[in-house]
Design a protein around this motif. Structure first.
Motif, short mmCIF file in Angstrom:
data_model
loop_
_atom_site.label_atom_id
_atom_site.label_comp_id
_atom_site.label_asym_id
_atom_site.label_seq_id
_atom_site.Cartn_x
_atom_site.Cartn_y
_atom_site.Cartn_z
N ASN A 92 0.85 -1.14 0.12
CA ASN A 92 -0.23 -0.03 -0.08
C ASN A 92 0.96 1.51 -0.03
OD1 ASN A 92 -2.29 -1.62 0.41
ND2 ASN A 92 -2.01 -1.83 2.28
N THR A 93 0.40 2.48 -0.56
CA THR A 93 1.01 3.64 -0.37
C THR A 93 0.08 4.64 -0.75
OG1 THR A 93 2.93 4.82 -1.58
CG2 THR A 93 1.49 3.96 -3.00
N THR A 94 0.62 5.88 -0.27
CA THR A 94 -0.27 6.96 -0.42
C THR A 94 0.40 8.05 -1.45
OG1 THR A 94 -1.10 7.15 1.80
CG2 THR A 94 -1.45 8.93 0.66
N ILE A 95 -0.67 8.31 -2.30
CA ILE A 95 -0.06 9.20 -3.49
C ILE A 95 -0.71 10.80 -3.37
CG2 ILE A 95 -0.30 9.78 -5.99
CD1 ILE A 95 -0.22 6.52 -6.29
N ASP A 96 0.38 11.66 -3.18
CA ASP A 96 -0.05 12.94 -3.07
C ASP A 96 -0.31 13.71 -4.60
OD1 ASP A 96 -0.82 15.72 -2.10
OD2 ASP A 96 1.25 16.01 -1.35
N VAL A 97 -1.35 14.20 -4.67
CA VAL A 97 -1.51 14.83 -6.10
C VAL A 97 -1.11 16.06 -5.81
CG1 VAL A 97 -3.30 15.34 -7.93
CG2 VAL A 97 -3.24 13.05 -7.03
#
Length: 822
Positions: A126-131
């Motif tokens: 899992n990872t968090t992508i910052d737009v």
């Protein structure tokens, strides 16, 4: 690549809600492979097409073993609006990628990638992508309304047009800035010369005040100065004419700071030499010549006005004397003198005014000739202003009504004082005198008051004096009155109704209401009030209880008010009430009468008179009667035969000094008219009011057009000529006017004869060919509409009651109203 066909491998990339399954047997064992899946917009969020690519590497999977899952993004950051790529990799053998335009709302946040279908544990990452959201636009708020002024702070706001992420940093740049800097005027004088500007005596030079720079430059104010910058010449234009010598400067102001000042220019006035001849002396050859002269005296002023007790100083100077040892003496009005060139009095008195003389004498001893004593003198008039306190006196202490009032005010003043008399606060007389009297031949009760006298000296504005005196008039003379409802009440002695107020002798009220009777009287000495009513010819005194409440007050030394409040509970309160007012002068007292009635029709209008009549108009006025307790209005009726009446429109009860006026227009000339007035309110109409004059008014005759023209023009011509002619010219013009009048008379006679002949000819014509039913325009008279008079005549006042039904009983009426007024 060896794959167990019984095992299905599921690689899922979750954020865009797309799950892609691959079957191992779809790839060639031991070889690299690629699966490309194109998705349609309705399969993804945000309505975009996207391409998913699955890459496989040989020997990348081991049957029944777990592997490693990796999610690759570009620095874990995507930029909104740009193309982005997210890749999920399993053991460097299988990968799933998604490429599309980035949306912060859709793609920002938590992403997951996992492999399912292995016999061992399921690898998940899992990872968090910052737009990131870039700045799309920037602007300065209200930039069109910003006003930058030098030296004044101005706030400016920088605003982005979208919502960027992360928080942005601001930097300000000045690209190009023009400030409208206000400045005071820069000024110069033309003509510009080096040195002095010279003109010949009697000539002028034009000086111009030129503004070379100013902001703003629309409204400029000019001033010119002579010799010093604090001495204005009174000239305010940009251009002036100068004829006198001096140093001139101009200033210009535009409202910014101090005015701009020009450099000065010096004007020299050139004039020829002037020669003075001296007396001739005959002397012996070789002797010395000495010519003594003088003295000549000059005083600092020829007249001085000074307020008493101020210091007086007058200088006397000998301006020409040779030798210069002349003596100086001041002579006072009383004949005494002082040896000094300065006349000084520290505390002046009024008796020190008069003519003062400064004398200078000198014994002249010429070298040749006879010794002579010369004397010169100058005078000064000293006028001392003063004002004493005023004293007010009266000739009689005990003043009865009808006696003369004589008040005298006395003061001492130079110049003559201004005296103002007041009755209370009202100015009653003014005089320019040091002693004056106010006289009233016949005193009345209303003259009781505090009288004052104020004196002023016009030349001593800060000083005035005042004195007062109390005048008490004993009220004793008989008095009668008629109120505005034309009800004459009994003759009374003092105390009496106050004529300054409008007394109401009829008061209306309904059962269940409270009414108030107010009586204002003038009386001196103080009155005693007693209210009462009569029942069976017996006077019943009124005392304060639940039905009656009496209140007495004093508004002045001779003005008193008594109020009686009545609670109307039954018909018995509708009656006449009396107020007995007595004092020491009239112990028996006098009675005032008041009627309490229920609301009813108005009283008839009274005192109807005509005040203006023309050929087509009659104007009348009248006094309204009692309104019956409700608002009333009027109609005016006119008739030529006293039978058929024409009504006016409704006239409101808008009185002018207690009178109502109305003009009847559109009348026939030279015709008599009957006129009457009727009042009405919500209860019905009043009795008819008729004109006070016995004869019906008659409209004026209408004059002919030629007569009016001659009547109006000839006198005007005569007056105009006479106002602009001398006596001789008037004689000549008078002869000319006589000729003109004779010609006009001949014209008039000719016109009359012509019309007479025209009528004579018409009389000789026959009417056999005339159809009486046909007009000249072809229309028959039968086609004309008949006009009817729709006004119903009022033959008598009784006609108003014809609507009462025969046999109607009193039970149909309001049994709470009294019938004494029927």
């Amino acid at each position: 690549m060896e794959v167990n066909s019984s095992i299905q491998l599921l690689i899922s990339l979750c954020k865009a809600q797309v799950i892609i399954n691959t079957e191992p047997n779809e790839l060639v064992d031991g070889e690299s492979g690629q699966v490309i899946i194109n998705t349609e917009p309705n399969e993804l969020v945000d309505g975009e097409s996207v391409q998913v690519i699955i890459n496989t590497e040989p020997n990348g999977l081991v049957d029944a073993e777990s592997g490693q899952v990796i999610i690759n993004t570009e620095s874990n950051e995507l930029v909104e609006g740009q193309s982005g790529n997210v890749t999920c990799i399993y053991n460097n053998a299988y990968s799933i990628s998604m490429s599309r335009s980035v949306s912060k709302q859709r793609d920002d946040g938590y992403w997951g990638c996992g492999v399912q279908g292995l016999q061992s544990e399921t690898p998940i990452n899992n990872t968090t992508i910052d737009v990131k959201v870039p700045v799309k636009g920037v602007e300065i708020e209200n930039k069109n309304s910003l006003n930058l002024v030098n030296g004044v702070s101005t706030k400016m706001n920088c605003k982005v047009t979208n919502n960027p992420d992360p928080v942005i940093n601001y930097r300000w740049f000045i690209v190009f800035l023009i400030l409208d800097k206000p400045n005071k005027p820069s000024v110069k004088i033309e003509p510009e010369v080096s040195g002095n500007y010279k003109i010949i005596e009697g000539n002028t030079v034009e000086l111009k005040c030129i503004v070379t720079d100013a902001n703003p430059d629309g409204s400029l104010s000019y001033k010119w100065y002579k010799d010093t910058i604090t001495t204005p010449t009174g000239q305010v234009g940009s251009t002036v004419q100068i004829s006198k010598k001096g140093i001139y400067t101009c200033s210009v102001s535009n409202g910014i700071g101090t005015p701009g000042i020009s450099d000065s220019i010096t004007i020299d006035v050139l004039f020829p030499p002037r020669v003075t001849l001296t007396p001739q002396y005959s002397i012996i050859e070789s002797n010395n010549l000495t010519i003594p002269y003088g003295p000549e005296v000059r005083v600092s002023t020829s007249r001085i006005d000074i307020i008493e007790s101020n210091k007086l100083v007058i200088n006397c100077t000998v301006i020409q004397s040779k030798p210069d040892d002349a003596s100086i003496n001041w002579y006072k009005p009383d004949g005494t003198s002082i040896s000094s060139n300065v006349l000084s009095i520290d505390n002046t008195r009024r008796d020190q005014g008069g003519i003062y003389s400064c004398n200078s004498s000198k014994v002249l001893k010429p070298s040749i000739g006879t010794t002579k004593t010369n004397v010169d003198s100058k005078t000064t008039i000293v006028n001392i202003w003063y004002l004493d306190r005023v004293k007010i006196t009266r000739t009689k202490l005990d003043i009865q009504e009808g006696d003369k009032i004589n008040i005298t005010c006395t003061t001492q003043s130079n110049p003559t004082a201004s005296i103002t008399y007041r009755n209370g606060t009202d100015v009653i007389q003014t005089d320019n005198s040091n002693q004056a009297s106010f006289i009233k031949l016949a005193a009345t009760c209303l003259d009781t008051n505090v009288y004052s006298c104020q004196v002023n000296n016009p030349n001593i504005p800060q000083t005035s004096y005042n004195d007062t005196i109390q005048i008490l008039v004993n009220c004793k003379y008989s008095f009668s009155d008629t109120n505005k409802q034309n009800v004459e009440f009994i003759t009374v002695k003092s105390p009496r109704p106050d004529p300054r107020v409008d007394h109401q002798y009829k008061i209306t009220g309904n059962i269940g209401e409270s009414v108030e009777i107010t009586a204002q009287v003038i009386s001196y000495p103080k009155p005693i009030f007693q209210w009462y009513y009569r029942e069976n010819n017996v006077d019943i005194p009124i005392v304060n209880n639940g039905s009656f409440q009496q209140t007495n007050i004093s508004t002045n030394i001779n003005t008193f008010i008594s109020k009686l409040t009545i609670n109307i509970t039954t018909n018995k309160f509708y009656r006449r009430y009396y107020l007995n007012v007595s004092n020491e002068v009239n112990p028996g007292g006098s009675d005032l009468q008041y009627d309490i009635i229920s609301e009813t029709v108005p009283d008839r209008p009274i005192n109807i008179t005509y005040k203006n009549i023309t050929s087509d108009t009659i104007c009348i006025e009248w006094t309204p009667g009692f309104n019956g307790g409700a608002s009333q209005s009027f109609i005016v009726q006119h008739s030529t035969d006293d039978k058929t009446w024409v009504n006016s429109s409704t006239i409101l009860d808008d009185t002018n000094n207690g009178r109502v006026d109305y003009c009847i227009e559109g009348l026939e000339p030279d015709t008599s008219y009957y006129i009457r007035v009727i009042a009405s309110n919500k209860y019905g109409e009043s009795l008819i009011g008729i004109l006070s004059q016995s004869e019906p008014p008659k409209t004026a005759s209408r004059q002919g057009k030629m007569y009016e023209t001659m009547k109006n023009s000839i006198p005007t011509l005569f007056i105009t000529l006479s106002q602009n002619m001398s006596s001789n010219e008037f004689d000549v013009v008078g002869l000319d006017i006589g000729i003109v009048l004779a010609i006009l008379a001949a014209v008039v006679v000719g016109v009359i004869l012509y019309k007479w002949r025209q009528g004579k000819g018409k009389e000789e014509e026959t009417y056999d060919s005339i159809d009486p039913r046909i007009r000249a325009d072809g229309q028959t008279y039968q086609e004309l509409n008949t006009v009817h008079n729709t006004v119903t005549p009022q033959a008598s006042d009784a006609a108003r009651y014809y609507n009462l039904r025969a046999g109607q009983t009193t039970t149909d009426l309001d049994d709470t109203r009294p019938y004494a007024n029927l």
